[in-house]
Design a protein around this motif. Sequence first.
Motif, PDB file in Angstrom:
ATOM      1  N   PRO A  58       0.824  -1.209   0.000  1.00  0.00           N
ATOM      2  CA  PRO A  58       0.000   0.000   0.000  1.00  0.00           C
ATOM      3  C   PRO A  58       0.862   1.263   0.000  1.00  0.00           C
ATOM      4  CG  PRO A  58      -0.101  -1.105   2.132  1.00  0.00           C
ATOM      5  CD  PRO A  58       0.699  -1.973   1.223  1.00  0.00           C
ATOM      6  N   GLY A  59       0.402   2.258  -0.760  1.00  0.00           N
ATOM      7  CA  GLY A  59       1.145   3.507  -0.861  1.00  0.00           C
ATOM      8  C   GLY A  59       0.516   4.641  -0.080  1.00  0.00           C
ATOM      9  N   ASP A  60      -0.713   4.428   0.424  1.00  0.00           N
ATOM     10  CA  ASP A  60      -1.383   5.459   1.212  1.00  0.00           C
ATOM     11  C   ASP A  60      -2.420   4.784   2.116  1.00  0.00           C
ATOM     12  OD1 ASP A  60      -3.729   4.973  -0.348  1.00  0.00           O
ATOM     13  OD2 ASP A  60      -3.109   6.486  -1.795  1.00  0.00           O
ATOM     14  N   MET A  61      -3.095   5.598   2.923  1.00  0.00           N
ATOM     15  CA  MET A  61      -4.039   5.029   3.891  1.00  0.00           C
ATOM     16  C   MET A  61      -5.270   4.425   3.216  1.00  0.00           C
ATOM     17  SD  MET A  61      -2.847   4.785   6.838  1.00  0.00           S
ATOM     18  CE  MET A  61      -4.340   4.247   7.679  1.00  0.00           C
ATOM     19  N   THR A  62      -5.672   4.929   2.072  1.00  0.00           N
ATOM     20  CA  THR A  62      -6.804   4.332   1.368  1.00  0.00           C
ATOM     21  C   THR A  62      -6.462   2.907   0.960  1.00  0.00           C
ATOM     22  OG1 THR A  62      -7.540   6.490   0.573  1.00  0.00           O
ATOM     23  CG2 THR A  62      -8.333   4.539  -0.631  1.00  0.00           C
TER      24      THR A  62
ATOM     25  N   ALA B 102       4.821  -1.532   5.013  1.00  0.00           N
ATOM     26  CA  ALA B 102       4.611  -0.766   3.781  1.00  0.00           C
ATOM     27  C   ALA B 102       5.712   0.272   3.598  1.00  0.00           C
ATOM     28  CB  ALA B 102       3.244  -0.095   3.800  1.00  0.00           C
ATOM     29  N   VAL B 103       6.108   0.939   4.675  1.00  0.00           N
ATOM     30  CA  VAL B 103       7.181   1.936   4.593  1.00  0.00           C
ATOM     31  C   VAL B 103       8.485   1.257   4.176  1.00  0.00           C
ATOM     32  CG1 VAL B 103       8.617   3.523   5.951  1.00  0.00           C
ATOM     33  CG2 VAL B 103       6.122   3.582   6.188  1.00  0.00           C
TER      34      VAL B 103
ATOM     35  N   PHE C 248       7.594   7.262  11.167  1.00  0.00           N
ATOM     36  CA  PHE C 248       7.190   6.883   9.818  1.00  0.00           C
ATOM     37  C   PHE C 248       5.708   6.535   9.754  1.00  0.00           C
ATOM     38  CE2 PHE C 248      11.784   6.122   9.340  1.00  0.00           C
ATOM     39  CZ  PHE C 248      12.000   6.884   8.212  1.00  0.00           C
ATOM     40  N   SER C 249       5.189   5.933  10.806  1.00  0.00           N
ATOM     41  CA  SER C 249       3.772   5.584  10.827  1.00  0.00           C
ATOM     42  C   SER C 249       2.916   6.851  10.730  1.00  0.00           C
ATOM     43  CB  SER C 249       3.448   4.799  12.100  1.00  0.00           C
ATOM     44  OG  SER C 249       2.106   4.401  12.113  1.00  0.00           O
TER      45      SER C 249
END
Length: 107
Positions: A5-9, A34-35, A81-82
């Motif tokens: 995943p690249g974003d919260m969506t 993910a990071v 980072f989170s």
Amino acid sequence: MIQVPGDMTEMRVMIEQLKDLGKETNEDELIDQAVEDNAQAMLDEALEGHYYSAKLKDNLITIYDVLNEPVGTIKPMETGFSQDFRENSDGLWLYMATELKRILGGR
């Protein structure tokens, strides 16, 4: 299924997909992964292959060379980072790309 995943969506979609598969999820652990995965993907792209490694530990991304020696670190933009991922994932990826260029220099 979303792999990285690249974003919260995308993170929310991934969490739902994992729940549908009956897998327990921990959002903070998934964000950390993910990071780290996104940092590794950027590193692989910059070096045109998987030569260096990016590892997230204790809120610091350490970049290791082919001999597994640390060659640089990336600190979070803010407190972690989170938080960076949750609040501004696009900004995080731009920041990370800049930091990777700094670390890699002319490599």
